[in-house]
Design a protein around this motif. Structure first.
Motif, short mmCIF file in Angstrom:
data_model
loop_
_atom_site.label_atom_id
_atom_site.label_comp_id
_atom_site.label_asym_id
_atom_site.label_seq_id
_atom_site.Cartn_x
_atom_site.Cartn_y
_atom_site.Cartn_z
N SER A 1 0.87 -1.31 -0.09
CA SER A 1 -0.09 0.04 -0.02
C SER A 1 0.86 1.38 0.16
O SER A 1 0.46 2.23 -0.04
CB SER A 1 -1.08 -0.07 1.43
OG SER A 1 -0.32 0.14 2.29
N LEU A 2 2.19 1.15 0.32
CA LEU A 2 3.12 2.32 0.32
C LEU A 2 3.32 2.89 -1.11
O LEU A 2 3.90 3.60 -1.30
CB LEU A 2 4.43 2.00 0.73
CG LEU A 2 4.40 1.46 2.59
CD1 LEU A 2 5.61 1.24 2.96
CD2 LEU A 2 3.89 2.98 3.28
N GLU A 3 2.84 1.80 -2.20
CA GLU A 3 2.92 2.34 -3.46
C GLU A 3 2.30 3.81 -3.73
O GLU A 3 2.87 4.64 -4.38
CB GLU A 3 2.12 1.34 -4.30
CG GLU A 3 1.73 1.76 -5.74
CD GLU A 3 0.81 0.80 -6.43
OE1 GLU A 3 0.39 1.18 -7.58
OE2 GLU A 3 0.28 -0.01 -5.88
N SER A 4 1.33 4.14 -3.02
CA SER A 4 0.62 5.61 -3.04
C SER A 4 1.57 6.53 -2.62
O SER A 4 1.65 7.61 -3.03
CB SER A 4 -0.68 5.46 -2.43
OG SER A 4 -0.61 5.14 -0.89
N VAL A 5 2.36 6.31 -1.43
CA VAL A 5 3.42 7.27 -0.88
C VAL A 5 4.36 7.52 -1.94
O VAL A 5 4.87 8.58 -2.04
CB VAL A 5 3.66 6.90 0.45
CG1 VAL A 5 4.84 7.65 0.93
CG2 VAL A 5 2.73 6.51 1.40
N PHE A 6 4.85 6.42 -2.52
CA PHE A 6 6.06 6.40 -3.39
C PHE A 6 5.39 7.13 -4.55
O PHE A 6 6.45 7.90 -5.31
CB PHE A 6 6.57 5.21 -3.83
CG PHE A 6 7.31 4.34 -2.53
CD1 PHE A 6 8.23 5.00 -1.83
CD2 PHE A 6 7.03 3.05 -2.30
CE1 PHE A 6 9.24 4.66 -0.68
CE2 PHE A 6 7.63 2.45 -1.33
CZ PHE A 6 8.64 3.28 -0.62
N ALA A 7 4.23 7.05 -5.03
CA ALA A 7 3.81 7.89 -6.34
C ALA A 7 4.02 9.21 -5.94
O ALA A 7 4.37 9.98 -6.83
CB ALA A 7 2.47 7.19 -6.57
N ALA A 8 3.26 9.63 -4.91
CA ALA A 8 3.54 11.25 -4.55
C ALA A 8 4.90 11.79 -4.14
O ALA A 8 5.30 12.79 -4.85
CB ALA A 8 2.75 11.29 -3.10
N LEU A 9 5.72 10.78 -3.61
CA LEU A 9 7.28 11.27 -3.73
C LEU A 9 7.72 11.49 -4.78
O LEU A 9 8.50 12.45 -5.19
CB LEU A 9 8.00 10.45 -2.50
CG LEU A 9 7.34 10.39 -1.18
CD1 LEU A 9 8.17 9.38 -0.40
CD2 LEU A 9 7.81 11.91 -0.47
N ALA A 10 7.65 10.52 -5.58
CA ALA A 10 8.31 10.38 -7.11
C ALA A 10 7.88 11.65 -7.82
O ALA A 10 8.44 12.19 -8.61
CB ALA A 10 7.95 9.16 -7.74
N GLY A 11 6.42 11.74 -7.82
CA GLY A 11 5.81 13.04 -8.57
C GLY A 11 6.42 14.46 -8.44
O GLY A 11 6.72 15.21 -8.98
N TRP A 12 6.59 14.62 -6.90
CA TRP A 12 7.21 15.78 -6.35
C TRP A 12 8.69 15.83 -6.69
O TRP A 12 9.01 16.70 -7.00
CB TRP A 12 7.32 15.80 -4.72
CG TRP A 12 7.88 16.85 -3.98
CD1 TRP A 12 7.85 18.24 -4.01
CD2 TRP A 12 9.33 16.39 -3.50
NE1 TRP A 12 8.66 18.76 -3.34
CE2 TRP A 12 9.84 17.79 -2.79
CE3 TRP A 12 9.98 15.48 -3.19
CZ2 TRP A 12 10.93 17.92 -2.36
CZ3 TRP A 12 11.11 15.55 -2.44
CH2 TRP A 12 11.60 16.86 -1.86
N ALA A 13 9.56 14.52 -6.83
CA ALA A 13 10.71 14.67 -7.03
C ALA A 13 11.38 14.77 -8.18
O ALA A 13 12.11 15.52 -8.71
CB ALA A 13 11.79 13.58 -6.15
#
Length: 310
Positions: free
Chosen positions: A259-271
């Motif tokens: 479920s951390l996939e969603s967190v990584f998606a947000a971080l990747a979008g920001w970075a």
């Protein structure tokens, strides 16, 4: 007397390795939302999906050929392979298409959180099919709905078109989980994976031709890196890592880590592409993640509570 301790240590090490593999899987899947969004700057959504799932199928084909004897269905549970691939592939096409089109209008981070709502939708859909859904799932769903409201609905009660498409897509992702869960024990699961990817690729390319999407070599070349990432890593490598890891992983650990996939998606979008969420949006994401975690950990917490009171 030392043998049980040694076995326990090896078991813990295997579980730790499995959790690490699942974490890598979630990272790959989360970053794939950025790749999918960037890729559509050069090709249409159906062309992108058609090519990437074809690459994913080709990447898994060697594993499918090697698994012919080792992953046969249990006696009396066989189902026609073509039927499983067709059903799972058709639902996968709907989910992937809505996700890909939605990314035209929304951010990679928001798409990641909304897509991951399938974690909660699966047991809710199962309840309508006669299954039992624990209280934690309903509480988690309420948290997720609240978070979805803060993330996607503006102060003027307007809804982003992309967010709405991602939400409908999440329903199809949940349906895909249920379809695949029914067919997987009744046929070789690796064959099911490859077959559904082939079906999804074929259907996506047919729709792309019907809609007149461009197959110009220049566009495909410009989108080569996102397509290869989404096909080889997100579909091929990540699926294999998940399969290997879940042999030793605790099911509750697996669900939470993935479920951390969603967190990584947000971080990747920001970075990587400079996407920024408002404070209201970040609160919504937090509530959605909390709802997903509550839904997944409720059975474990419930069992633990009974054990303490027993």
């Amino acid at each position: 007397m030392t043998q049980p301790l040694q076995n326990s240590g090896k078991g813990d090490l295997h579980k730790l390795k499995a959790d690490v593999l699942l974490l890598v899987t979630a990272l790959i899947w989360g970053m794939a939302f950025v790749a999918q969004r960037v890729g559509m700057e050069h090709v249409g959504p159906f062309t992108f999906n058609g090519v990437r799932f074809a690459i994913g199928a080709a990447a898994l084909l060697p594993l499918a050929l090697r698994s012919g004897r080792s992953m046969r269905p249990a006696p009396g549970m066989q189902a026609p392979a073509w039927l499983g691939c067709l059903c799972a592939g058709a639902v996968l096409t709907l989910g992937a298409s809505l996700q890909q089109i939605g990314l035209v209008y929304t951010t990679a981070g928001k798409a990641g959180f909304i897509t991951c709502l399938y974690v909660i939708l699966v047991p809710i859909f199962a309840a309508f099919l006669g299954g039992r859904t624990p209280l934690g799932t309903w509480l988690g769903a309420l948290l997720a709905v609240w978070g979805m409201y803060l993330l996607s609905i503006g102060e003027d009660f307007s809804v982003n078109r992309g967010d709405l498409l991602e939400l409908v897509g999440a329903a199809f992702w949940a349906g895909h989980v249920l379809v695949a869960a029914w067919f997987a024990p009744r046929m070789n699961p690796i064959h099911l994976a490859v077959g559904q990817y082939v079906v999804c690729s074929a259907l996506s390319l047919c729709v792309a031709l019907f809609l007149g999407e461009s197959f110009a070599p220049a566009g495909l070349w410009d989108a080569a890196v996102p397509i290869l990432y989404s096909g080889l890593l997100s579909v091929g490598v990540a699926y294999t890592l998940q399969l290997v890891a879940q042999r030793d992983a605790d099911p509750s650990h697996a669900a939470i880590i993935l479920s951390l996939e969603s967190v990584f998606a947000a971080l990747a979008g920001w970075a990587l592409i400079g996407e920024v969420l408002s404070p209201r949006g970040m609160l919504g994401c937090g509530l959605m993640l909390g709802g997903m975690l509550l839904s997944e950990t409720w059975p474990y917490l419930n069992r633990r509570g009974r054990g303490q009171t027993a």
